[in-house]
Write an enzyme that holds these catalytic residues in place. Structure first.
Site, PDB file in Angstrom:
ATOM      1  N   TYR A 108       0.839  -1.196   0.000  1.00 17.28           N
ATOM      2  CA  TYR A 108       0.000   0.000   0.000  1.00 17.28           C
ATOM      3  C   TYR A 108       0.877   1.249   0.000  1.00 17.28           C
ATOM      4  CZ  TYR A 108      -3.828  -3.181   1.035  1.00 17.28           C
ATOM      5  OH  TYR A 108      -4.746  -4.192   0.961  1.00 17.28           O
ATOM      6  N   ASN A 131     -12.398  -0.704  -4.942  1.00 16.99           N
ATOM      7  CA  ASN A 131     -12.232  -0.992  -6.364  1.00 16.99           C
ATOM      8  C   ASN A 131     -13.436  -1.802  -6.860  1.00 16.99           C
ATOM      9  OD1 ASN A 131     -11.357  -1.918  -8.919  1.00 16.99           O
ATOM     10  ND2 ASN A 131     -10.143  -3.548  -7.988  1.00 16.99           N
ATOM     11  N   CYS A 139      -6.546  -5.396  -7.507  1.00 15.03           N
ATOM     12  CA  CYS A 139      -6.343  -4.975  -6.128  1.00 15.03           C
ATOM     13  C   CYS A 139      -5.806  -6.117  -5.259  1.00 15.03           C
ATOM     14  CB  CYS A 139      -7.638  -4.403  -5.544  1.00 15.03           C
ATOM     15  SG  CYS A 139      -9.060  -5.471  -5.698  1.00 15.03           S
ATOM     16  N   HIS A 140      -5.991  -7.355  -5.714  1.00 17.52           N
ATOM     17  CA  HIS A 140      -5.481  -8.501  -4.955  1.00 17.52           C
ATOM     18  C   HIS A 140      -3.951  -8.528  -4.922  1.00 17.52           C
ATOM     19  CE1 HIS A 140      -5.852  -9.851  -9.150  1.00 17.52           C
ATOM     20  NE2 HIS A 140      -4.825 -10.642  -8.896  1.00 17.52           N
ATOM     21  N   GLU A 166      -1.719 -16.718 -10.151  1.00 19.05           N
ATOM     22  CA  GLU A 166      -0.783 -15.907 -10.918  1.00 19.05           C
ATOM     23  C   GLU A 166       0.671 -16.321 -10.695  1.00 19.05           C
ATOM     24  OE1 GLU A 166      -1.640 -11.832 -10.013  1.00 19.05           O
ATOM     25  OE2 GLU A 166      -3.579 -11.921 -11.008  1.00 19.05           O
TER      26      GLU A 166
END
Length: 173
Positions: A108, A131, A139-140, A166
């Protein structure tokens, strides 16, 4: 209801709900692009929309196909037009999220620095949480200092699953 969600509710022209390995995902579009993608039960979910269910809408179908490819591990790119609704600060934060590549994370604080407000970590956290385009605006991929998994409007179990999908290599706390 967040500002973004209330605007999307008013401007939504079509919607579709798709099945994903992580649960149902509501897609919502406006005349200008994809504006919403919320998991069932997600914080700040738009709720019932007045727009018609249109699973064959060209834009919604393209988004659904790209999400299917994403969950199948065939692609991590999304190229549907987006219609981001939020405050200027929120949209700036969301644009920074779009620059985080799959398999990578940032904190962040990193996002706060990128938007030119290093002291606004909490405000960045709030913007990330609101979001309206889960997965597509990633946002993850935002984590706490040291890689700690902190808050995810769709649930931490989904955040872990998305990062694992991912190929995130770092130990997830």
């Amino acid at each position: 209801m967040s500002f973004a969600t209330s605007v999307i509710r008013r401007r939504c022209t079509a919607q579709a709900t798709i099945a994903t390995p992580l649960g149902a995902l509501l897609l919502a579009r406006t005349a200008d692009g994809l504006a919403g993608a919320w998991f069932e039960g997600q914080k700040y979910h738009a709720g019932a929309l007045d727009a018609p269910q249109c699973p064959d809408d060209r834009l919604l179908r393209a988004a659904a196909d790209q999400l299917e490819a994403y969950f199948a591990g065939r692609s991590s790119r999304f190229d549907v037009p987006l219609d981001l609704h939020g405050t200027d600060f929120q949209r700036n934060v969301w644009r920074q999220l779009l620059a985080i590549v799959p398999g990578q994370t940032c904190s962040y604080l990193d996002v706060a620095r990128r938007v030119g407000s290093p002291g606004a970590v909490r405000a960045v956290g709030a913007a990330v949480g609101k979001n309206p385009l889960s997965i597509i605006v990633p946002c993850h991929r935002v984590v706490g200092s040291g890689g700690a998994l902190t808050g995810y409007a769709g649930g931490l179990h989904r955040k872990r699953a998305l990062l694992a999908l991912e190929g995130h290599q770092q130990e997830l706390h």
